[in-house]
Design an enzyme around this catalytic site. Structure first.
Site, PDB file in Angstrom:
ATOM      1  N   ASN A   9       0.902  -1.044  -0.037  1.00 27.12           N
ATOM      2  CA  ASN A   9       0.016   0.079   0.027  1.00 27.12           C
ATOM      3  C   ASN A   9       0.913   1.178  -0.160  1.00 27.12           C
ATOM      4  OD1 ASN A   9      -1.849   1.922   0.467  1.00 27.12           O
ATOM      5  ND2 ASN A   9      -2.283   1.409   2.708  1.00 27.12           N
ATOM      6  N   LYS A  11       0.040   4.175  -0.048  1.00 28.32           N
ATOM      7  CA  LYS A  11      -0.550   5.437   0.679  1.00 28.32           C
ATOM      8  C   LYS A  11      -0.493   6.562  -0.479  1.00 28.32           C
ATOM      9  CE  LYS A  11       0.290   3.237   5.080  1.00 28.32           C
ATOM     10  NZ  LYS A  11      -0.030   3.612   6.147  1.00 28.32           N
ATOM     11  N   HIS A  94      -9.575   0.842   4.928  1.00 30.09           N
ATOM     12  CA  HIS A  94      -8.433   1.173   5.551  1.00 30.09           C
ATOM     13  C   HIS A  94      -8.690   2.092   6.771  1.00 30.09           C
ATOM     14  CE1 HIS A  94      -4.177   2.339   6.357  1.00 30.09           C
ATOM     15  NE2 HIS A  94      -3.779   1.222   5.713  1.00 30.09           N
ATOM     16  N   GLU A  96      -7.006   4.638   7.809  1.00 29.45           N
ATOM     17  CA  GLU A  96      -6.805   5.864   7.561  1.00 29.45           C
ATOM     18  C   GLU A  96      -8.174   6.417   6.895  1.00 29.45           C
ATOM     19  OE1 GLU A  96      -3.029   5.163   5.566  1.00 29.45           O
ATOM     20  OE2 GLU A  96      -2.132   4.737   7.262  1.00 29.45           O
ATOM     21  N   GLU A 164      -5.075  -5.327  10.762  1.00 23.54           N
ATOM     22  CA  GLU A 164      -4.304  -4.425  11.059  1.00 23.54           C
ATOM     23  C   GLU A 164      -4.763  -3.607  12.250  1.00 23.54           C
ATOM     24  OE1 GLU A 164      -2.636  -3.063   7.110  1.00 23.54           O
ATOM     25  OE2 GLU A 164      -4.280  -1.946   6.999  1.00 23.54           O
ATOM     26  N   GLY A 170       2.271   2.227  10.853  1.00 23.71           N
ATOM     27  CA  GLY A 170       3.046   3.267  10.550  1.00 23.71           C
ATOM     28  C   GLY A 170       3.735   3.993  11.923  1.00 23.71           C
ATOM     29  N   SER A 210       3.086  -2.122  10.202  1.00 21.93           N
ATOM     30  CA  SER A 210       4.609  -2.055  10.466  1.00 21.93           C
ATOM     31  C   SER A 210       5.511  -3.444  10.041  1.00 21.93           C
ATOM     32  CB  SER A 210       4.826  -1.719  12.023  1.00 21.93           C
ATOM     33  OG  SER A 210       4.623  -0.489  12.209  1.00 21.93           O
TER      34      SER A 210
END
Ligand code: PEP
Length: 252
Positions: A9, A11, A94, A96, A164, A170, A210
């Site tokens: 990904n 991003k 996701h 985010e 996740e 991240g 991560s």
């Protein structure tokens, strides 16, 4: 039985030129690795250019998001039909998107349905936030997210789930392989209550959060984990290749 999958990904990183350069760097190495499905998910505007670079290779293309309507007055949005011409996969829900763009379980559900309808394989992301993790609510949150994301969806062929933990994305703080394996096992058992045995057994469930070339083996070696959704480390061609190579070695 399940073909392992590693997806990158990217991003909101890389211009079109940078995306092309990155995928060029990965292309030959990735193409040499079999027994693993390899997916890159660049930003929307680079999909067509990256598709051109990976044509005739075994690398698959994914988008990072989409809207659920097919077409119409939705300025700035990208539809499933548009993506289906370019990609095989699409990341949906996701954390985010949930955090910064207000995506609710209902929106995620509509997106998963819309993707499946046009033959796109959704990579559905679920995972608990730090406060839920600390309060011991991981199982409850993950189960609720699963149920709301998949409400009313009868056929899950093509679906991929990525577990996740939000606090691991991240941050450099990955969970342990054992913990991820335990939650992914729970997700599979929950899926078995909702879907038939065959669908559940062939469902791929990835770990994300991560993952790097250094720690990926710890996750990949777990029996319930079918691969990884990789963010930051997928922007480094050597790291991404290393993660895919390790996956092939362990699961292949
Ligand atoms: C992700 O973007 O899905 C992700 C897991 O990011 P990172 O690997 O950077 O934690």
């Amino acid at each position: 039985m399940r073909v392992p999958l590693v997806a990158g990904n990217w991003k909101m990183n890389t211009t079109v030129n940078e995306a092309v350069a990155l995928v060029y760097k990965m292309r030959l190495g990735l193409d040499e690795i079999d027994k693993v499905e390899k997916v890159v998910c660049p930003p929307f505007i680079s999909l067509a250019a990256v598709k051109e670079v990976i044509k005739d290779s075994s690398i698959r293309l994914g988008a990072q998001n989409m809207y659920f309507e097919s077409s119409g007055a939705y300025t700035g949005e990208i539809s499933p039909i548009m993506l289906a011409e370019l990609c095989q996969f699409v990341i949906i829900g996701h954390s985010e998107r949930r955090q910064y763009f207000g995506e609710t379980g209902e929106i995620v559900n509509r997106k998963v349905r819309a993707a499946l309808k046009v033959g796109l394989k959704p990579i559905l992301c679920i995972g608990e936030r730090l406060d839920d993790y600390e309060a011991g609510r991981t199982e409850k949150v993950v189960t609720e997210q699963l149920e709301s994301s998949l409400a009313g969806i009868g056929d899950i062929s093509g679906l991929v789930i990525a577990y996740e933990p939000v606090w691991a994305i991240g941050t450099g703080k990955a969970t342990t392989g054992e913990q991820a394996n335990e939650i992914i096992g729970l997700i599979r058992r929950n899926m078995a209550k909702l879907y038939d045995k065959e669908a559940t057994q062939s469902l791929r469930i990835l770990y994300g959060g991560s993952v790097t070339a250094v720690n990926s083996g710890e996750f990949i070696k777990q029996p319930e984990i079918d691969g990884a959704l990789v963010g930051g480390a997928s922007l480094d061609a050597d790291q991404f290749l290393s993660i895919v190579r390790q996956t092939a070695k362990i699961k292949g």
